[in-house]
Write a protein that holds these residues in place. Structure first.
Motif, PDB file in Angstrom:
ATOM      1  N   SER A  19       0.828  -1.202   0.000  1.00 51.69           N
ATOM      2  CA  SER A  19       0.000   0.000   0.000  1.00 51.69           C
ATOM      3  C   SER A  19       0.865   1.257   0.000  1.00 51.69           C
ATOM      4  N   ALA A  20       1.879   1.275   0.855  1.00 56.09           N
ATOM      5  CA  ALA A  20       2.781   2.431   0.924  1.00 56.09           C
ATOM      6  C   ALA A  20       3.501   2.627  -0.408  1.00 56.09           C
ATOM      7  N   GLU A  21       3.954   1.529  -0.980  1.00 59.24           N
ATOM      8  CA  GLU A  21       4.657   1.580  -2.254  1.00 59.24           C
ATOM      9  C   GLU A  21       3.744   2.180  -3.336  1.00 59.24           C
ATOM     10  N   HIS A  22       2.498   1.750  -3.370  1.00 58.75           N
ATOM     11  CA  HIS A  22       1.526   2.259  -4.334  1.00 58.75           C
ATOM     12  C   HIS A  22       1.271   3.748  -4.113  1.00 58.75           C
ATOM     13  N   MET A  23       1.088   4.146  -2.855  1.00 62.68           N
ATOM     14  CA  MET A  23       0.819   5.552  -2.540  1.00 62.68           C
ATOM     15  C   MET A  23       2.001   6.448  -2.906  1.00 62.68           C
ATOM     16  N   VAL A  24       3.205   5.960  -2.666  1.00 58.78           N
ATOM     17  CA  VAL A  24       4.397   6.733  -3.019  1.00 58.78           C
ATOM     18  C   VAL A  24       4.452   6.914  -4.537  1.00 58.78           C
ATOM     19  N   GLY A  25       4.173   5.842  -5.267  1.00 59.61           N
ATOM     20  CA  GLY A  25       4.174   5.923  -6.729  1.00 59.61           C
ATOM     21  C   GLY A  25       3.178   6.952  -7.233  1.00 59.61           C
ATOM     22  N   GLN A  26       1.964   6.901  -6.701  1.00 61.64           N
ATOM     23  CA  GLN A  26       0.931   7.870  -7.108  1.00 61.64           C
ATOM     24  C   GLN A  26       1.329   9.297  -6.743  1.00 61.64           C
ATOM     25  N   ALA A  27       1.810   9.468  -5.526  1.00 61.64           N
ATOM     26  CA  ALA A  27       2.152  10.811  -5.041  1.00 61.64           C
ATOM     27  C   ALA A  27       3.297  11.420  -5.835  1.00 61.64           C
ATOM     28  N   GLN A  35      -1.106  14.209  -1.287  1.00 65.66           N
ATOM     29  CA  GLN A  35      -0.746  12.811  -1.575  1.00 65.66           C
ATOM     30  C   GLN A  35       0.667  12.496  -1.092  1.00 65.66           C
ATOM     31  N   LEU A  36       1.570  13.449  -1.232  1.00 71.81           N
ATOM     32  CA  LEU A  36       2.935  13.240  -0.740  1.00 71.81           C
ATOM     33  C   LEU A  36       2.926  13.051   0.777  1.00 71.81           C
TER      34      LEU A  36
END
Length: 84
Positions: A19-27, A35-36
């Motif tokens: 989840s964190a990896e996905h959020m970092v990618g999106q941000a 988002q960051l």
């Protein structure tokens, strides 16, 4: 509640890392300030879950922890670069 193998802890760590990896990618793609910030928080949560699971490990696959740590380190680096 965790079963004796620690499976629930491991599954939770795995999910939070992904989840964190996905959020970092999106941000980092959007460079949206909120988002960051959310990605930074997700990354911190994933790290604390990982460290907690590592401290309670009993016969758990060491490679899983190493891979999780590596993924979190990469995501952390990506986030720091984006914030520059």
């Amino acid at each position: 509640m965790t079963n004796p193998s620690g499976f629930n802890d491991i599954k939770q760590v795995e999910m939070s890392v992904l989840s964190a990896e996905h959020m970092v990618g999106q941000a980092t793609r959007s460079m949206d300030e909120e988002q960051l910030e959310a990605a930074t928080n997700a990354l911190q949560d994933a790290k604390s879950q990982l460290y907690k699971a590592m401290s309670h490990q009993t016969g758990v696959d060491e490679a899983f922890f190493e891979m999780s740590q590596e993924l979190l380190d990469k995501a952390d680096h990506q986030l720091k670069e984006a914030k520059k």
